[in-house]
Scaffold this active site. Structure first.
Site, short mmCIF file in Angstrom:
data_model
loop_
_atom_site.label_atom_id
_atom_site.label_comp_id
_atom_site.label_asym_id
_atom_site.label_seq_id
_atom_site.Cartn_x
_atom_site.Cartn_y
_atom_site.Cartn_z
CE LYS A 107 -63.19 -2.72 36.04
NZ LYS A 107 -63.43 -3.66 34.92
CE1 TYR B 79 -38.83 6.48 28.03
CE2 TYR B 79 -39.30 8.31 29.50
CZ TYR B 79 -39.74 7.32 28.66
OH TYR B 79 -41.08 7.16 28.41
CB VAL C 121 -86.61 1.03 22.38
CG1 VAL C 121 -87.04 1.45 20.97
CG2 VAL C 121 -86.21 2.27 23.18
CD GLN D 37 -72.09 -5.84 29.02
OE1 GLN D 37 -70.97 -6.29 29.20
NE2 GLN D 37 -72.80 -6.13 27.95
#
Length: 643
Positions: free
Chosen positions: A425, A164, A452, A415
């Site tokens: 990670k 900035y 299911v 996942q």
């Protein structure tokens, strides 16, 4: 618990109830009018009620011609009433409010193409700021400080970091002026010190002045050294700065990764810099840099490295973070995992209205997403225990419904659990497991090793079925893709297949490159083939920087513009710019993406029993975890509104 973290802190006339600072993170909650609105107030109030000590209101423009849309402004008197409404709300909730006084320099152009861009010296087609403009900006900082006091803020923060305008003047890597505002350090410090004087002159004596400063300039030739920053902070203290907020990063180089640090960077990576600056200046200092666990925050404070800590994205992920820490409810915290998907990648995308959060789909929607007990409890059968399924189950249970979470494998996480196997990670794997434990603590009925089926739907006859069965790896239609020496990335990251020797990874996106890193860490010599002109193209910039650096450090050979045409024992064949190419290998690993699993039978069975049916997350379309949690949360919240 955490006695130092939750001890009071006083500077001038402001006393904070604890040492936790919600920093001035850009949210894009303000509209084109740059004014405070209910969305911004709700966001801050939620975190004040959650226990934060000081809330700093983000990047507020002091200079009208360079003030970007969708970000707050304090450059005119017309903004005072809205800002006063915000401070009143923060105070009523028991918090303290600061505002960040900001002139965006070069960065403002990336936020709004219509604004005036002010930089110290010529940069390509952009001319350097004139002396008249400099005087205007200094005056604007002073007037903005006076407005902040009128609006009821408890402190202000002068932003002198991140490219900035004030930081750009101070940095020799950016400031190439030849007058008394450029060249030697004393000249480069002149403009930001003038801004500080103007601010201090317009603040009440009891009102503290904070300053955000970079510890040093990363990757920037001729940039600020830590020694120069120490010297500048000493000069700033003489002009009335009370507290240093020590950050890091710039938008001109790979140093961008430090501004919104992703999971790849270690927690607390900037604290030692802050500790040295604190020691050498004698000023109270705020520590910044992936501090998202209370144990780390407490230790940093106990050791006297800093006086306060920024806990920012952790409070985006869980607005009750502070209260949960203070009460010892650590297992209930939804921890930030540094994914950057909503807080940076979304923030940087022009098409995204405001920041979001993978861990907290209610971010920016605090009022409309408040959880109220349902008057009509329903049984919801959830197919799939990845993050979409777990988010749906948790939210439904909190609303008073009866979710039945079924996972075809022996563990929850899907996942997201797999993603946590990639280098750096681990936090994602930890978060996935914590979501499962949270569901169990809430009393969600969980059935593992239970796919299911239509028969299960017909036996249970639920009121609704949420299809969260996710996606499966894409298998290319090329000769040899079914050879024994060929594996998919899911099997590799999941440890079910362990390639060795020379490995060719087909696919250079997020999954492909992380798989390549995973294999390189295990001693493989890795070549990665990407069909497009760029690898890591689907990553946000901070993560892309980190992964790219790791790729080169690991000796991975990324090759772009290669279309694989066949896989044979011992080699991968392809075509690059019309010419045949081949790559020797012992193994080939396919990582070209995923496609949604077929849920047609579930939909048909749901219709037969009259159950509502929703397809969520990757089961609808393979995308990011951010999409999965948002869709699951919204589906759970909307259940009572469905016919």
């Amino acid at each position: 618990m955490y006695d130092t973290l939750f001890s009071p802190f006083r500077v001038r006339g402001m006393e904070l109830k604890n040492r936790i600072v919600l920093p001035a993170m850009g949210t894009k909650f303000a509209g084109d009018d740059k004014m405070v609105n209910d969305q911004l107030i709700d966001y801050h109030v939620a975190r004040v009620k959650g226990g934060t000590g000081l809330s700093i209101v983000e990047v507020s423009s002091v200079h009208t011609p360079s003030a970007p849309k969708r970000f707050l402004s304090i450059s005119e008197d017309c903004y005072i009433p809205g800002l006063k409404r915000l401070t009143d709300a923060i105070h009523a909730a028991g918090g303290k409010a600061g505002i960040q006084l900001w002139q965006g320099g070069l960065a403002a152009a990336g936020m709004d193409k219509t604004v005036q861009v002010l930089i110290p010296s010529d940069m390509g087609p952009i001319p350097g700021i004139t002396r008249e403009q400099m005087a205007q900006v200094v005056e604007c900082f002073g007037k903005a400080a006076a407005r902040a006091a009128k609006a009821g803020f408890d402190c202000v923060e002068f932003h002198c970091a991140h490219n900035y305008l004030p930081h750009s003047f101070l940095s020799g890597g950016i400031n190439h002026r030849t007058d008394e505002y450029g060249g030697i350090f004393e000249n480069r410090a002149r403009f930001p010190l003038e801004c500080i004087r103007a601010i201090r002159a317009n603040l009440p004596e009891e009102m503290p002045l904070l300053m955000r400063i970079d510890a040093h300039d990363d990757y920037l030739p001729g940039g600020l050294t830590l020694e120069e920053v120490v010297e500048f902070c000493r000069l700033a203290a003489q002009e009335g700065v009370d507290v240093l907020d020590v950050s890091r990063g710039n938008i001109l180089t790979a140093g961008l990764k430090f501004e919104v640090p992703p999971i790849d960077l270690p927690r607390g990576f900037n604290i030692d810099n802050a500790a040295r600056i604190r020691k050498e200046t004698g000023l109270p200092t705020i520590g910044v840099g992936r501090i998202n666990e209370p144990e780390m925050a407490e230790k940093i404070l106990e050791e006297g490295k800093v006086d306060l800590v920024v806990i920012g994205r952790a409070q985006l992920a869980d607005p009750e973070f502070c209260n949960k820490c203070r009460e010892g409810r650590l297992e209930d915290i939804d921890y930030c995992v540094g994914c950057n998907q909503g807080c940076y990648d979304g923030f940087a995308a022009p098409s995204v209205p405001h920041i979001t959060c993978l861990r907290n789909p209610a971010l920016g929607r605090e009022r409309e997403c408040a959880l109220h007990p349902t008057a009509h409890p329903r049984t919801v059968l959830i197919a799939g225990g990845g993050v979409a399924g777990m988010e749906a189950a948790i939210t439904l249970k909190q609303l008073g419904h009866h979710p039945i979470l079924c996972e075809a494998t022996g563990e929850l996480g899907g996942q997201f659990l797999l993603a946590g196997k990639a280098p750096r990670k681990q936090e994602m794997e930890t978060a996935a497991r914590a979501m499962g434990e949270k569901a169990r603590r809430l009393g969600v009925e969980i059935r593992l090793n239970t796919p299911v089926t239509p028969e299960l739907i017909e036996a249970i006859k639920p009121d609704a079925v949420f299809n969260c069965i996710g996606a499966e790896p894409l298998v290319p239609d090329i000769p040899g893709s079914d050879l024994p020496c060929v594996a998919d990335s899911h099997d590799v990251l999941g440890g079910r297949v362990q390639p060795a020797g020379n490995v060719v990874v087909v696919g250079g996106g997020l999954v492909g490159m992380e798989t390549a890193e995973y294999l390189a860490q295990r001693g493989c010599k890795v070549t990665d083939l990407e069909m497009g002109p760029e690898y890591c193209a689907d990553m946000g910039i901070p993560r892309k920087i980190c992964v790219t650096e790791s790729i080169h450090a690991s000796g991975i050979n990324p090759v772009t513009k290669v279309r694989v045409t066949a896989i044979e024992p011992g080699r991968v064949l392809g075509e690059s710019e019309g010419k045949p190419v081949e790559f020797a290998c012992d193994w080939a690993v396919i990582a070209i993406g995923a496609r949604s699993r077929n849920g047609q039978e579930l939909e048909q069975a749901s219709a037969r029993v009259g159950a509502q049916y929703r397809v969520l997350g990757d089961a609808f379309k393979a995308r990011r975890a951010l999409n999965a949690t948002r869709e699951a949360f919204d589906a759970a919240l909307a259940l009572d509104k469905e016919d």
